[in-house]
Design a protein around this motif. Structure first.
Motif, short mmCIF file in Angstrom:
data_model
loop_
_atom_site.label_atom_id
_atom_site.label_comp_id
_atom_site.label_asym_id
_atom_site.label_seq_id
_atom_site.Cartn_x
_atom_site.Cartn_y
_atom_site.Cartn_z
N SER A 35 -8.92 6.64 5.36
CA SER A 35 -8.14 5.42 5.16
C SER A 35 -7.86 5.19 3.67
CB SER A 35 -8.88 4.22 5.75
OG SER A 35 -10.07 3.99 5.04
N ALA A 36 -8.86 5.50 2.82
CA ALA A 36 -8.66 5.32 1.38
C ALA A 36 -7.60 6.27 0.86
CB ALA A 36 -9.98 5.55 0.64
N VAL A 37 -7.64 7.53 1.35
CA VAL A 37 -6.64 8.50 0.92
C VAL A 37 -5.25 8.06 1.35
CG1 VAL A 37 -5.83 10.86 1.22
CG2 VAL A 37 -8.24 10.44 0.84
N ALA A 38 -5.15 7.56 2.60
CA ALA A 38 -3.85 7.11 3.10
C ALA A 38 -3.34 5.94 2.26
CB ALA A 38 -3.98 6.70 4.57
N ALA A 39 -4.26 5.01 1.92
CA ALA A 39 -3.86 3.85 1.12
C ALA A 39 -3.36 4.28 -0.26
CB ALA A 39 -5.04 2.89 0.97
N LEU A 40 -4.09 5.26 -0.84
CA LEU A 40 -3.68 5.79 -2.15
C LEU A 40 -2.28 6.37 -2.07
CD1 LEU A 40 -6.66 7.74 -3.75
CD2 LEU A 40 -5.25 5.98 -4.80
N ARG A 41 -2.08 7.16 -1.00
CA ARG A 41 -0.79 7.85 -0.84
C ARG A 41 0.31 6.81 -0.68
NH1 ARG A 41 -1.94 12.63 2.85
NH2 ARG A 41 -3.00 13.39 0.99
N LEU B 247 -14.90 14.04 3.04
CA LEU B 247 -14.39 15.39 3.21
C LEU B 247 -12.88 15.41 3.42
CD1 LEU B 247 -17.20 16.90 5.44
CD2 LEU B 247 -16.69 17.43 3.08
N THR B 248 -12.22 14.27 3.22
CA THR B 248 -10.79 14.24 3.47
C THR B 248 -10.03 15.03 2.42
OG1 THR B 248 -11.19 12.03 4.25
CG2 THR B 248 -8.91 12.71 4.07
N SER B 249 -10.51 14.99 1.18
CA SER B 249 -9.77 15.63 0.11
C SER B 249 -10.75 16.14 -0.94
CB SER B 249 -8.80 14.62 -0.51
OG SER B 249 -8.60 14.88 -1.87
N VAL B 250 -10.33 17.20 -1.68
CA VAL B 250 -11.18 17.72 -2.74
C VAL B 250 -11.43 16.66 -3.80
CG1 VAL B 250 -10.79 20.19 -2.56
CG2 VAL B 250 -9.13 18.76 -3.74
N LEU B 251 -10.48 15.73 -3.92
CA LEU B 251 -10.62 14.71 -4.96
C LEU B 251 -11.83 13.80 -4.67
CD1 LEU B 251 -6.92 13.79 -5.58
CD2 LEU B 251 -8.41 15.28 -6.90
N GLY B 252 -12.23 13.72 -3.39
CA GLY B 252 -13.40 12.93 -3.04
C GLY B 252 -14.63 13.45 -3.77
N THR B 253 -14.80 14.78 -3.76
CA THR B 253 -15.95 15.38 -4.44
C THR B 253 -15.92 15.05 -5.93
OG1 THR B 253 -15.89 17.17 -2.84
CG2 THR B 253 -17.16 17.55 -4.84
N LEU B 254 -14.72 15.20 -6.51
CA LEU B 254 -14.59 14.89 -7.93
C LEU B 254 -14.95 13.43 -8.20
CD1 LEU B 254 -13.66 15.87 -10.71
CD2 LEU B 254 -11.35 15.19 -10.10
N ALA B 255 -14.43 12.53 -7.32
CA ALA B 255 -14.73 11.11 -7.49
C ALA B 255 -16.23 10.85 -7.41
CB ALA B 255 -13.99 10.30 -6.43
N ALA B 256 -16.90 11.55 -6.46
CA ALA B 256 -18.33 11.33 -6.29
C ALA B 256 -19.11 11.83 -7.50
CB ALA B 256 -18.83 12.03 -5.02
N GLY C 265 0.29 3.75 -1.74
CA GLY C 265 0.49 3.10 -3.03
C GLY C 265 1.39 3.93 -3.94
N LEU C 266 1.13 5.22 -3.97
CA LEU C 266 1.91 6.11 -4.83
C LEU C 266 3.36 6.17 -4.39
CD1 LEU C 266 -0.47 9.13 -5.52
CD2 LEU C 266 0.33 7.39 -7.12
N SER C 267 3.58 6.33 -3.07
CA SER C 267 4.96 6.48 -2.59
C SER C 267 5.72 5.16 -2.77
CB SER C 267 4.98 6.92 -1.13
OG SER C 267 4.38 5.92 -0.34
N PHE C 268 4.99 4.04 -2.63
CA PHE C 268 5.63 2.73 -2.81
C PHE C 268 6.15 2.60 -4.24
CE2 PHE C 268 5.32 -1.77 -4.05
CZ PHE C 268 6.21 -2.31 -3.14
N ARG C 269 5.29 3.03 -5.19
CA ARG C 269 5.68 2.91 -6.58
C ARG C 269 6.90 3.79 -6.85
NH1 ARG C 269 0.78 3.96 -10.05
NH2 ARG C 269 -0.14 2.55 -8.54
N ARG C 270 6.85 5.00 -6.26
CA ARG C 270 7.97 5.91 -6.47
C ARG C 270 9.26 5.31 -5.91
NH1 ARG C 270 5.83 11.11 -4.25
NH2 ARG C 270 3.99 10.76 -5.54
N LYS C 271 9.13 4.72 -4.71
CA LYS C 271 10.31 4.11 -4.07
C LYS C 271 10.83 2.97 -4.95
CE LYS C 271 9.48 4.80 0.61
NZ LYS C 271 8.65 4.17 1.60
N GLY C 272 9.85 2.18 -5.44
CA GLY C 272 10.23 1.07 -6.31
C GLY C 272 11.01 1.56 -7.52
N ALA C 273 10.52 2.66 -8.11
CA ALA C 273 11.21 3.22 -9.28
C ALA C 273 12.62 3.65 -8.91
CB ALA C 273 10.41 4.40 -9.82
N ALA C 274 12.75 4.26 -7.72
CA ALA C 274 14.07 4.72 -7.28
C ALA C 274 15.02 3.53 -7.13
CB ALA C 274 13.94 5.47 -5.96
N HIS C 275 14.48 2.42 -6.54
CA HIS C 275 15.31 1.23 -6.37
C HIS C 275 15.78 0.70 -7.72
CE1 HIS C 275 15.39 0.46 -2.16
NE2 HIS C 275 14.08 0.62 -2.05
#
Lengths: 295, 306
Positions: free
Chosen positions: B285-291, B234-243, B293-303
């Motif tokens: 925890s999965a949503v946080a990990a996803l987030r 129930l953390t995110s609507v995407l969970g329902t879609l994933a299920a 991961g995404l922000s890390f990639r974005r930061k990497g791109a900025a670097h």
């Protein structure tokens, strides 16, 4: 007019006697809910599963009726413990949704296992009791239904004796009332919960065998209607109340048979739902509501 | 290719069904009435396009509104009960709706055939898409446009004040009430919104399959409706879609090669998933990990650019 009354009484009597099976299933739901405050949706499936296990015994040995009943009860108990282990034991106690969903998975699993092993064909269930018609005045009572009723009474009395006259029963009721306090007194909650599932499962197995013998066939298609009826009985009787579940089971059984007689089978369940709504609106706590102030 | 487009349509419709249960679950209510609202949407939508000759879009909107109104009406008495009682009450409501359609007959003569819902036989020939020459891909795009609209609405709702209040009620009713939240308003509005979403999904379903009958809207469908958000988390609507993708795409379609054994595995995998991830596949925890991961990639791109 005279014939109408006799028809009415006849269908009432048949229905009430068949209602015994609903009552037992309702007791199973109520028992597990009373102890764990959780819903076990796979209970009816496990009950039917128990009855199927007794059929498996019948395939190798023409066992007498009582042995079949006992096998069914044992099978139900084993399946009950399996459900407990797979759906409740390893999920945190404060999580209400996960066990509910897991029991749904278990319901599908048991149904499909049965369908797989029997190739999807409904199996004939033997008559456990001699099939005689008893004349009571102008009415006839199916003696097998009378036996169903009697066995139901015996099983329920046994359960009541266990709960109120033995140490296991005291422990079970203690866990139902205050789990933490019970644990502090040295009662193993996990073991008591497992015992409750075994007890309820044994009762369910008896109900499964009785349903099989009253209907004549066993099919995994029976599980969903019985689940819904059992839940309705639990709510009408009052959550956690065993006498309530008994009374509600007989009430629902009699009511639906009368409706079926006068309005036809396609409208039967619709009126049962309406009966439930009437209870939810006018007496939401059920027939024997537990004292207020407790969940 | 048509097979995958058809699968996409099914996933879209089931996502709507799951999201309708998601909205209600956010406020802590387990409702097994969603299949009933879905059925109402299917029958109303089908009757509007077939019998009244409406466009599917307007028919669908009215179907959603009707289901929403019914759900709101159900929401009030449902407030009186909680937990198991609510599960039973909503199951009974869903079954009552199904049995109503089982006994529901409304056929009119068109040319030399009778059309319309006909009791146990069901409601055939809901052929708006076919009669107006929509291709399967257009149908799939139409369905997914609705799904994305609903997903976006729920996503936005989740980040607004209303979503916070809903979750507060779901977490702890008493605490929310003490903080001045009106439980009635929250629960009834969640029920109503869930009803609208289920009604939209139902109308799409009716036009997608072209034939509906009472047996499709039973307890099993209602269980699937709550299974999606619970399994997804129930953390995110995407969970329902994933299920939905997990169940419809992997368990139902992907395992088809297993034949008979698939159904056995189905239940077992649900039990296993709930034991391993009791808060859903996409839990906090999965949503946080996803987030992360995404922000890390974005930061990497900025670097990299710097």
């Amino acid at each position: 007019m005279q014939a109408g009354i006799i028809d009415f009484l006849q269908s009432l009597a048949d229905g009430v006697l068949f209602g015994t099976t609903y009552a037992i299933i309702g007791i199973g739901f109520t028992l597990i809910f009373g102890v764990m405050h959780k819903l076990n949706l796979s209970f009816a499936a496990a009950s039917i599963g128990g009855a199927y296990l007794s059929l498996a015994l019948l395939a190798v040995w023409r066992a007498p009726s009582l042995v079949l009943l006992a096998t069914s009860a044992a099978g139900g108990a084993a399946l009950g413990v399996l459900v407990f282990l797979s759906c409740f034991r390893f999920i945190r106690a404060d999580n209400a949704l996960a066990p509910l969903m897991a029991t749904v998975g278990m319901l599908l699993l048991i149904d499909e296992a049965i369908a797989h092993l029997t190739a999807g064909v409904p199996l004939r269930y033997p008559a456990l009791f001699p099939d005689v018609m008893l004349d009571v005045g102008p009415m006839m009572v199916r003696s097998d239904l009378l036996f169903v009723f009697a066995i139901g009474c015996v099983a329920t009395s046994l359960l009541m004796w266990l709960l109120y006259r033995t140490r296991v029963g005291i422990a079970t009721r203690a866990v139902a009332q205050r789990p933490v306090a019970a644990a502090l007194c040295g009662i193993g909650i996990g073991r008591v919960n497992a015992t409750t599932f075994a007890l309820a499962g044994a009762l369910g197995g008896v109900a499964g065998a009785l349903t099989g013998t009253a209907v004549g066939v066993l099919s995994p298609l029976l599980t969903l209607p019985i689940t819904v009826k059992g839940l309705i009985v639990t709510v009408i009787g009052g959550l956690g109340s065993i006498p309530g579940a008994i009374l509600a089971g007989l009430l629902v059984g009699g009511f639906e048979n009368i409706i079926q007689h006068f309005r036809g089978v396609s409208e039967r369940d619709l009126h049962v739902m309406l009966l439930l709504f009437a209870f939810l609106v006018f007496r939401p706590g059920g027939l024997f509501a537990p004292p207020a102030g407790r969940d | 290719m048509d097979y995958y487009i058809g699968l996409a349509q099914i996933i879209g419709i089931h996502t709507l069904l799951g999201l309708s249960a998601y909205a209600v679950l956010l406020t802590g209510q387990v409702s097994l009435a969603q299949a009933g609202f879905f059925a109402i949407g299917a029958y109303v939508g089908g009757m509007l396009t077939v019998l009244a000759g409406w466009h599917v879009l307007s028919g669908m909107i009215v179907a959603g509104l009707v289901a929403g109104v019914v759900a709101t009406l159900v929401g009030f008495p449902a407030l009186r009960v909680k937990g198991l009682m609510l599960v039973v009450a909503t199951t009974a409501f869903g079954e009552a709706v199904r049995l109503f359609f089982f006994n529901f007959n409304y056929r009119i003569r068109r040319g030399d055939v009778l059309i319309g819902p006909s009791g146990g036989e069901g409601f055939r020939q809901i052929r708006f898409f076919q009669e107006n020459g929509w291709s399967t891909i257009e149908m799939a795009l139409f369905i997914w446009a609705i799904v994305i609209l609903v997903l976006a609405t729920l996503w936005w709702l989740d980040r607004s004040r209303a979503g916070t209040v809903w979750r507060a009620v779901g977490e702890d009713e008493l605490a929310a009430q003490s903080a001045g939240v009106s439980i009635t308003a929250v629960k009834v509005s969640a029920m109503g919104l869930g009803g609208v979403i289920a009604g939209l999904g139902g109308a799409l379903y009716a036009h997608n399959t072209t034939h509906i009958e009472h047996a499709q809207f039973g307890v099993v469908l209602a269980t699937f409706a709550i299974a999606y958000p619970i399994l997804g988390g129930l953390t995110s609507v995407l969970g329902t879609l994933a299920a939905v993708v997990f169940i419809q795409g992997f368990l139902v379609e992907g395992l088809r090669f297993l034949g008979d054994w698939r159904n056995l595995l189905f239940g077992a995998l649900i039990v296993l998933a709930m034991n391993l991830r009791p808060n859903g596949l996409l839990d906090a925890s999965a949503v946080a990990a996803l987030r992360r991961g995404l922000s890390f990639r974005r930061k990497g791109a900025a670097h990299a650019r710097a």
